[in-house]
Design an enzyme around this catalytic site. Structure first.
Site, PDB file in Angstrom:
ATOM      1  N   ASN A  10       0.874  -1.180   0.000  1.00  0.00           N
ATOM      2  CA  ASN A  10       0.000   0.000   0.000  1.00  0.00           C
ATOM      3  C   ASN A  10       0.907   1.224   0.000  1.00  0.00           C
ATOM      4  OD1 ASN A  10      -1.777   2.064   0.551  1.00  0.00           O
ATOM      5  ND2 ASN A  10      -2.179   1.449   2.677  1.00  0.00           N
ATOM      6  N   LYS A  12       0.153   4.243  -0.158  1.00  0.00           N
ATOM      7  CA  LYS A  12      -0.456   5.439   0.459  1.00  0.00           C
ATOM      8  C   LYS A  12      -0.231   6.642  -0.480  1.00  0.00           C
ATOM      9  CE  LYS A  12       0.467   3.344   4.897  1.00  0.00           C
ATOM     10  NZ  LYS A  12       0.324   3.467   6.325  1.00  0.00           N
ATOM     11  N   HIS A  96      -9.412   1.045   5.568  1.00  0.00           N
ATOM     12  CA  HIS A  96      -8.080   1.233   6.149  1.00  0.00           C
ATOM     13  C   HIS A  96      -8.197   2.136   7.380  1.00  0.00           C
ATOM     14  CE1 HIS A  96      -3.909   2.404   6.668  1.00  0.00           C
ATOM     15  NE2 HIS A  96      -3.598   1.329   5.954  1.00  0.00           N
ATOM     16  N   GLU A  98      -6.420   4.472   8.455  1.00  0.00           N
ATOM     17  CA  GLU A  98      -6.200   5.911   8.230  1.00  0.00           C
ATOM     18  C   GLU A  98      -7.471   6.584   7.741  1.00  0.00           C
ATOM     19  OE1 GLU A  98      -2.682   5.445   5.832  1.00  0.00           O
ATOM     20  OE2 GLU A  98      -1.585   4.831   7.629  1.00  0.00           O
ATOM     21  N   GLU A 168      -5.108  -5.287  10.842  1.00  0.00           N
ATOM     22  CA  GLU A 168      -4.086  -4.256  10.996  1.00  0.00           C
ATOM     23  C   GLU A 168      -4.291  -3.540  12.325  1.00  0.00           C
ATOM     24  OE1 GLU A 168      -2.327  -3.125   6.928  1.00  0.00           O
ATOM     25  OE2 GLU A 168      -3.949  -1.748   7.371  1.00  0.00           O
ATOM     26  N   GLY A 174       2.654   2.072  10.745  1.00  0.00           N
ATOM     27  CA  GLY A 174       3.549   3.211  10.544  1.00  0.00           C
ATOM     28  C   GLY A 174       4.282   3.628  11.809  1.00  0.00           C
ATOM     29  N   SER A 214       3.732  -2.313  10.237  1.00  0.00           N
ATOM     30  CA  SER A 214       5.192  -2.283  10.328  1.00  0.00           C
ATOM     31  C   SER A 214       5.857  -3.594   9.894  1.00  0.00           C
ATOM     32  CB  SER A 214       5.628  -1.881  11.740  1.00  0.00           C
ATOM     33  OG  SER A 214       5.169  -0.573  12.030  1.00  0.00           O
TER      34      SER A 214
HETATM   35  C1  PEP Z   1      -0.722  -0.022   6.032  1.00  0.00           C
HETATM   36  O1  PEP Z   1      -0.781   1.148   5.712  1.00  0.00           O
HETATM   37  O2  PEP Z   1      -1.617  -0.799   5.664  1.00  0.00           O
HETATM   38  C2  PEP Z   1       0.417  -0.473   6.823  1.00  0.00           C
HETATM   39  C3  PEP Z   1       0.398  -1.671   7.317  1.00  0.00           C
HETATM   40  O3  PEP Z   1       1.440   0.439   6.995  1.00  0.00           O
HETATM   41  P1  PEP Z   1       2.907   0.146   7.644  1.00  0.00           P
HETATM   42  O4  PEP Z   1       3.411  -1.137   7.007  1.00  0.00           O
HETATM   43  O5  PEP Z   1       3.724   1.315   7.269  1.00  0.00           O
HETATM   44  O6  PEP Z   1       2.715  -0.016   9.120  1.00  0.00           O
END
Ligand code: PEP
Length: 258
Positions: A10, A12, A96, A98, A168, A174, A214
């Site tokens: 992803n 972003k 998601h 975010e 997640e 992040g 992460s």
């Molecule tokens: C995500 O945005 O779905 C995600 C898992 O981000 P990150 O790997 O940066 O934690």
């Protein structure tokens, strides 16, 4: 059925068009004839068509990062599922964290989006996960269950098999804090139980549940070694091709228990 590891990046709101297309070219070259792994990327809307073209024939999937629930109309700045399909995508990230927490998306809006994506013949990558305070208060299962139930409300077995679920934990996105592989596996197992209760064991077993939060080349293998983790949704580490490809390689080496 042996599941192929499913690794999705992803991006972003990152990269330039040139960088995105170059990434796609590298992915196509490195994948070659490999079909032992399901691999894909979710670029920003404006890069979708070029990335789809660059990946043509590679077997890699391309997904959008968001979608509107309506078919069309007066929604300035929004994009419908059929528009996303028209440019060559197969998947769409829905729910998601975010978008849930920074942009205020509700479970009922997310449910409408999942339905719109399925009705168009695309596959949702449906994200669920608890915030740090919810985990600390012992409410992880409660939160995950509610997001699961509300997000998939009214979706029958025939359609749900097209859904890819991504667990997640918000506190791991992040932040550099990965859930321990055992912690992630526990929640994946709980989600599998929810699927079993709702749709039956066979369907639940065949469905993909990805972990995101992460993920890096260093932890991908250990996460994928967990029996309930079928794949990875990768944010930050998917922006550079080398680290994304290292994750794909680590996740698809034979120690995988799936
Ligand atoms: C995500 O945005 O779905 C995600 C898992 O981000 P990150 O790997 O940066 O934690």
């Amino acid at each position: 059925m042996v599941k192929r590891p499913f690794i999705v990046g992803n991006w972003k709101m990152n990269l330039t068009l040139k960088e995105g297309v170059e990434f796609a070219r590298q992915l196509k070259n490195n994948l070659g004839a490999r079909r032992d792994v399901i691999c894909g990327i979710c670029p920003p809307f404006v890069f979708l068509k070029d990335v789809c073209l660059a990946l043509e024939g590679s077997g890699a999937l391309v997904g959008a990062q968001n979608v509107h629930s309506d078919k069309g109309g007066a929604y300035t700045g929004e994009v419908s599922a059929s528009m996303i399909k028209e440019v060559g995508c197969s998947h769409v990230i829905v729910g998601h964290s975010e978008r849930r927490h920074l942009l205020g998306e509700t479970d009922s809006f997310i449910n409408a989006k999942v339905k719109a994506v399925l009705a168009t013949g695309l596959k949702p990558i449906f994200c669920i996960g608890e915030k740090l305070n919810e985990r600390e208060e012992g409410r992880t299962e409660y939160v995950v269950k509610n997001q699961f139930k509300d997000g998939l409300r009214g979706i029958n077995a025939q359609h749900v098999r097209e859904v890819v679920i991504a667990y997640e934990p918000v506190w791991a996105i992040g932040t550099g804090k990965t859930a321990l592989p055992s912690q992630a596996n526990e929640v994946h197992s709980f989600i599998r139980e929810l699927l079993t209760a709702e749709y039956g064991k066979d369907l639940a077993k065949g469905m993909y549940i990805l972990y995101g939060g992460s993920v890096k080349p260093e932890n991908a293998k250990e996460l994928m070694a967990q029996p309930e983790i079928d794949g990875l949704l990768v944010g930050g580490a998917s922006i550079k091709f080398e680290s994304f490809w290292d994750i794909v390689k680590a996740a698809s080496t034979p120690c995988n228990n799936n």
